[in-house]
Scaffold this motif. Structure first.
Motif, PDB file in Angstrom:
ATOM      1  N   GLY A   1       0.828  -1.277  -0.055  1.00 58.96           N
ATOM      2  CA  GLY A   1       0.115  -0.151   0.137  1.00 58.96           C
ATOM      3  C   GLY A   1       0.819   1.315   0.090  1.00 58.96           C
ATOM      4  O   GLY A   1       0.658   2.109  -0.654  1.00 58.96           O
ATOM      5  N   HIS A   2       2.149   1.347   0.736  1.00 56.64           N
ATOM      6  CA  HIS A   2       2.892   2.286   0.712  1.00 56.64           C
ATOM      7  C   HIS A   2       3.452   2.874  -0.587  1.00 56.64           C
ATOM      8  O   HIS A   2       3.508   3.992  -0.821  1.00 56.64           O
ATOM      9  CB  HIS A   2       4.060   2.318   1.850  1.00 56.64           C
ATOM     10  CG  HIS A   2       3.492   2.377   3.109  1.00 56.64           C
ATOM     11  ND1 HIS A   2       2.906   3.345   3.733  1.00 56.64           N
ATOM     12  CD2 HIS A   2       3.672   1.466   4.186  1.00 56.64           C
ATOM     13  CE1 HIS A   2       2.644   3.071   4.999  1.00 56.64           C
ATOM     14  NE2 HIS A   2       3.088   1.888   5.390  1.00 56.64           N
ATOM     15  N   GLN A   3       3.682   1.702  -1.485  1.00 56.15           N
ATOM     16  CA  GLN A   3       4.416   1.807  -2.638  1.00 56.15           C
ATOM     17  C   GLN A   3       3.366   2.418  -3.645  1.00 56.15           C
ATOM     18  O   GLN A   3       3.664   3.225  -4.208  1.00 56.15           O
ATOM     19  CB  GLN A   3       4.809   0.637  -3.340  1.00 56.15           C
ATOM     20  CG  GLN A   3       5.487   0.793  -4.718  1.00 56.15           C
ATOM     21  CD  GLN A   3       6.046  -0.489  -5.340  1.00 56.15           C
ATOM     22  OE1 GLN A   3       6.234  -1.577  -4.745  1.00 56.15           O
ATOM     23  NE2 GLN A   3       6.125  -0.587  -6.560  1.00 56.15           N
TER      24      GLN A   3
ATOM     25  N   GLY B   1       1.805  10.436  -4.796  1.00 53.94           N
ATOM     26  CA  GLY B   1       3.006  11.042  -4.631  1.00 53.94           C
ATOM     27  C   GLY B   1       3.349  11.258  -2.908  1.00 53.94           C
ATOM     28  O   GLY B   1       2.774  10.513  -2.141  1.00 53.94           O
ATOM     29  N   PRO B   2       4.618  11.731  -2.579  1.00 53.08           N
ATOM     30  CA  PRO B   2       5.057  11.878  -1.304  1.00 53.08           C
ATOM     31  C   PRO B   2       4.250  12.581  -0.453  1.00 53.08           C
ATOM     32  O   PRO B   2       3.368  13.341  -0.747  1.00 53.08           O
ATOM     33  CB  PRO B   2       6.340  12.683  -1.247  1.00 53.08           C
ATOM     34  CG  PRO B   2       6.887  12.557  -2.995  1.00 53.08           C
ATOM     35  CD  PRO B   2       5.522  12.319  -3.443  1.00 53.08           C
ATOM     36  N   GLY B   3       4.031  12.016   0.912  1.00 50.76           N
ATOM     37  CA  GLY B   3       3.283  12.459   1.916  1.00 50.76           C
ATOM     38  C   GLY B   3       1.685  12.023   1.954  1.00 50.76           C
ATOM     39  O   GLY B   3       0.876  12.438   2.783  1.00 50.76           O
ATOM     40  N   HIS B   4       1.518  10.824   1.316  1.00 48.17           N
ATOM     41  CA  HIS B   4      -0.036  10.415   1.338  1.00 48.17           C
ATOM     42  C   HIS B   4       0.419   8.669   1.646  1.00 48.17           C
ATOM     43  O   HIS B   4      -0.753   8.068   1.749  1.00 48.17           O
ATOM     44  CB  HIS B   4      -0.498  10.486  -0.119  1.00 48.17           C
ATOM     45  CG  HIS B   4      -0.900  11.707  -0.714  1.00 48.17           C
ATOM     46  ND1 HIS B   4       0.366  12.457  -1.426  1.00 48.17           N
ATOM     47  CD2 HIS B   4      -1.906  12.346  -0.651  1.00 48.17           C
ATOM     48  CE1 HIS B   4      -0.379  13.561  -1.754  1.00 48.17           C
ATOM     49  NE2 HIS B   4      -1.844  13.503  -1.383  1.00 48.17           N
ATOM     50  N   ASP B   5       1.439   8.466   2.530  1.00 48.45           N
ATOM     51  CA  ASP B   5       1.359   7.194   2.972  1.00 48.45           C
ATOM     52  C   ASP B   5       0.535   6.681   3.897  1.00 48.45           C
ATOM     53  O   ASP B   5       0.176   5.512   4.114  1.00 48.45           O
ATOM     54  CB  ASP B   5       2.818   7.217   3.787  1.00 48.45           C
ATOM     55  CG  ASP B   5       4.006   7.124   2.500  1.00 48.45           C
ATOM     56  OD1 ASP B   5       3.712   7.315   1.531  1.00 48.45           O
ATOM     57  OD2 ASP B   5       5.264   6.891   3.166  1.00 48.45           O
ATOM     58  N   GLU B   6      -0.062   7.681   4.778  1.00 46.21           N
ATOM     59  CA  GLU B   6      -1.141   7.334   5.784  1.00 46.21           C
ATOM     60  C   GLU B   6      -2.606   7.332   5.038  1.00 46.21           C
ATOM     61  O   GLU B   6      -3.479   7.085   5.970  1.00 46.21           O
ATOM     62  CB  GLU B   6      -1.054   8.247   6.908  1.00 46.21           C
ATOM     63  CG  GLU B   6       0.178   8.515   7.542  1.00 46.21           C
ATOM     64  CD  GLU B   6       0.789   6.957   7.841  1.00 46.21           C
ATOM     65  OE1 GLU B   6       0.123   6.186   8.458  1.00 46.21           O
ATOM     66  OE2 GLU B   6       1.854   6.819   7.773  1.00 46.21           O
ATOM     67  N   HIS B   7      -2.802   7.554   3.883  1.00 43.01           N
ATOM     68  CA  HIS B   7      -4.051   7.747   3.210  1.00 43.01           C
ATOM     69  C   HIS B   7      -4.518   6.485   2.607  1.00 43.01           C
ATOM     70  O   HIS B   7      -4.925   6.247   1.608  1.00 43.01           O
ATOM     71  CB  HIS B   7      -4.292   8.828   2.040  1.00 43.01           C
ATOM     72  CG  HIS B   7      -3.838  10.318   2.876  1.00 43.01           C
ATOM     73  ND1 HIS B   7      -3.605  11.225   2.180  1.00 43.01           N
ATOM     74  CD2 HIS B   7      -3.786  10.561   4.088  1.00 43.01           C
ATOM     75  CE1 HIS B   7      -3.492  12.329   2.867  1.00 43.01           C
ATOM     76  NE2 HIS B   7      -3.801  12.008   4.210  1.00 43.01           N
ATOM     77  N   SER B   8      -4.457   5.319   3.525  1.00 44.77           N
ATOM     78  CA  SER B   8      -5.008   4.173   3.002  1.00 44.77           C
ATOM     79  C   SER B   8      -6.376   3.877   2.453  1.00 44.77           C
ATOM     80  O   SER B   8      -6.921   3.015   1.691  1.00 44.77           O
ATOM     81  CB  SER B   8      -4.658   3.027   3.880  1.00 44.77           C
ATOM     82  OG  SER B   8      -5.251   3.225   5.280  1.00 44.77           O
ATOM     83  N   ASN B   9      -7.258   5.045   2.954  1.00 44.22           N
ATOM     84  CA  ASN B   9      -8.583   4.986   2.638  1.00 44.22           C
ATOM     85  C   ASN B   9      -8.725   5.272   0.978  1.00 44.22           C
ATOM     86  O   ASN B   9      -9.613   4.756   0.228  1.00 44.22           O
ATOM     87  CB  ASN B   9      -9.523   5.777   3.103  1.00 44.22           C
ATOM     88  CG  ASN B   9      -8.886   7.390   3.029  1.00 44.22           C
ATOM     89  OD1 ASN B   9      -7.838   7.629   3.143  1.00 44.22           O
ATOM     90  ND2 ASN B   9      -9.678   8.459   2.852  1.00 44.22           N
ATOM     91  N   TYR B  10      -7.770   5.836   0.338  1.00 47.13           N
ATOM     92  CA  TYR B  10      -7.779   6.259  -1.043  1.00 47.13           C
ATOM     93  C   TYR B  10      -7.782   4.924  -1.797  1.00 47.13           C
ATOM     94  O   TYR B  10      -8.550   4.549  -2.730  1.00 47.13           O
ATOM     95  CB  TYR B  10      -6.477   7.029  -1.682  1.00 47.13           C
ATOM     96  CG  TYR B  10      -6.515   8.396  -1.122  1.00 47.13           C
ATOM     97  CD1 TYR B  10      -7.414   8.944  -0.190  1.00 47.13           C
ATOM     98  CD2 TYR B  10      -5.232   9.200  -1.523  1.00 47.13           C
ATOM     99  CE1 TYR B  10      -7.323  10.230   0.261  1.00 47.13           C
ATOM    100  CE2 TYR B  10      -5.359  10.586  -1.141  1.00 47.13           C
ATOM    101  CZ  TYR B  10      -6.440  11.090  -0.283  1.00 47.13           C
ATOM    102  OH  TYR B  10      -6.408  12.559  -0.059  1.00 47.13           O
ATOM    103  N   LEU B  11      -6.734   3.900  -1.533  1.00 52.78           N
ATOM    104  CA  LEU B  11      -6.595   2.824  -1.984  1.00 52.78           C
ATOM    105  C   LEU B  11      -7.847   1.682  -1.822  1.00 52.78           C
ATOM    106  O   LEU B  11      -8.506   1.160  -2.935  1.00 52.78           O
ATOM    107  CB  LEU B  11      -5.458   1.842  -1.358  1.00 52.78           C
ATOM    108  CG  LEU B  11      -4.130   2.518  -1.643  1.00 52.78           C
ATOM    109  CD1 LEU B  11      -2.977   1.715  -0.960  1.00 52.78           C
ATOM    110  CD2 LEU B  11      -3.898   2.250  -3.160  1.00 52.78           C
ATOM    111  N   ARG B  12      -8.691   1.877  -0.836  1.00 52.58           N
ATOM    112  CA  ARG B  12      -9.858   0.984  -0.625  1.00 52.58           C
ATOM    113  C   ARG B  12     -10.957   1.614  -1.623  1.00 52.58           C
ATOM    114  O   ARG B  12     -11.666   0.740  -2.180  1.00 52.58           O
ATOM    115  CB  ARG B  12     -10.353   1.117   0.898  1.00 52.58           C
ATOM    116  CG  ARG B  12      -9.657   0.302   1.668  1.00 52.58           C
ATOM    117  CD  ARG B  12     -10.118   0.066   3.290  1.00 52.58           C
ATOM    118  NE  ARG B  12     -10.067   1.573   3.972  1.00 52.58           N
ATOM    119  CZ  ARG B  12      -9.491   2.016   4.701  1.00 52.58           C
ATOM    120  NH1 ARG B  12      -8.191   1.443   5.088  1.00 52.58           N
ATOM    121  NH2 ARG B  12      -9.555   3.042   5.516  1.00 52.58           N
ATOM    122  N   ILE B  13     -10.988   2.924  -1.602  1.00 52.07           N
ATOM    123  CA  ILE B  13     -11.897   3.475  -2.362  1.00 52.07           C
ATOM    124  C   ILE B  13     -11.786   3.096  -4.071  1.00 52.07           C
ATOM    125  O   ILE B  13     -12.698   2.671  -4.691  1.00 52.07           O
ATOM    126  CB  ILE B  13     -11.986   4.974  -2.286  1.00 52.07           C
ATOM    127  CG1 ILE B  13     -12.662   5.368  -0.811  1.00 52.07           C
ATOM    128  CG2 ILE B  13     -12.797   5.608  -3.472  1.00 52.07           C
ATOM    129  CD1 ILE B  13     -12.376   6.637  -0.467  1.00 52.07           C
TER     130      ILE B  13
END
Length: 233
Positions: free
Chosen positions: A175-177, A184-196
């Motif tokens: 998910g981090h990759q 882009g950098p600075g979005h490592d904690e936004h895992s909800n983006y991936l789920r959506i």
């Protein structure tokens, strides 16, 4: 007519490059910043990209990394830095060539012809099959029933996510990759983006989105494309 995307935050140079390439019978698209470049490239995939590394919003190397998440398009970087370490960094980011500024337009055109020749000789990847869908990563098309169905509409961000997974069949992509490469950098904690976005892709491509067979979740780690339609997760 080959399509070339030029990315440069300096209006005069951007215009000069646009005119020079147009006189050589290239179809030219331009972007003045990295975000616009990625959006334009995903909507209208170019045959080559020429990009200045010093952009007003993000570093050119970050744009190249973003492109490489879903595209193998040839990239020529323009840089004011001539040190070998700087050139190596650009090439490691995914550029095919690096031209040091100032440069002669004839040299840039020759290098563009060279990367386009190499791209033509290497050929493009074959369409990837996901269930009843044939996905052409170069043309950015998804067609049902191996070409007999209607195209499926995929958003630019969905394309970047889908292409990253499809270019790594059977391999776990963290998910981090994915967050770093696509948002882009600075979005490592936004895992909800991936789920959506993964959910949206499953509803478009999976036979049973609630029990996916191709776009697999590895809980707490990342996602994986299973070409054979493996066990649902």
């Amino acid at each position: 007519m080959r399509r070339v995307l030029i990315v440069d935050g300096e209006p005069q140079l951007l215009r000069a490059l646009e005119v020079s390439l147009a006189t050589q019978s290239y179809a030219v698209a331009t972007a003045s910043d990295g975000s616009s470049a990625l959006s334009l490239a995903s909507r209208m995939p170019p045959d080559a990209v020429i990009i200045e590394l010093e952009l007003p919003d993000v570093a050119g190397t970050d744009v190249i990394t973003g492109l490489r998440a879903w595209s193998s398009v040839p990239v020529i970087a323009l840089s004011a830095r001539a040190e070998p370490a700087d050139v190596v960094q650009v090439l490691d980011a995914g550029a095919d060539d690096c031209v040091t500024k100032p440069f002669a337009m004839e040299e840039l055109l020759a290098r563009l012809r060279a990367v386009l020749r190499r791209s033509a000789c290497s050929g493009g990847p074959r369409p990837v099959t996901v269930g009843v869908y044939a996905i052409d990563l170069n043309a950015c098309t998804v067609v049902g029933d191996s070409g007999r169905g209607k195209p499926v509409r995929i958003s630019p961000t969905e394309w970047r996510l889908l292409a990253t997974l499809l270019r790594n069949p059977g391999r776990l992509v963290t998910g981090h990759q994915l967050l770093r490469d696509i948002w882009g950098p600075g979005h490592d904690e936004h895992s909800n983006y991936l789920r959506i976005y993964i959910s949206a892709l499953r509803h478009k491509l999976e036979p049973d989105p609630a029990h996916p067979r191709y776009l697999i979740t590895e809980p707490g780690i990342g996602y994986r494309f299973e070409p054979s339609g493996g066990k649902a997760r």
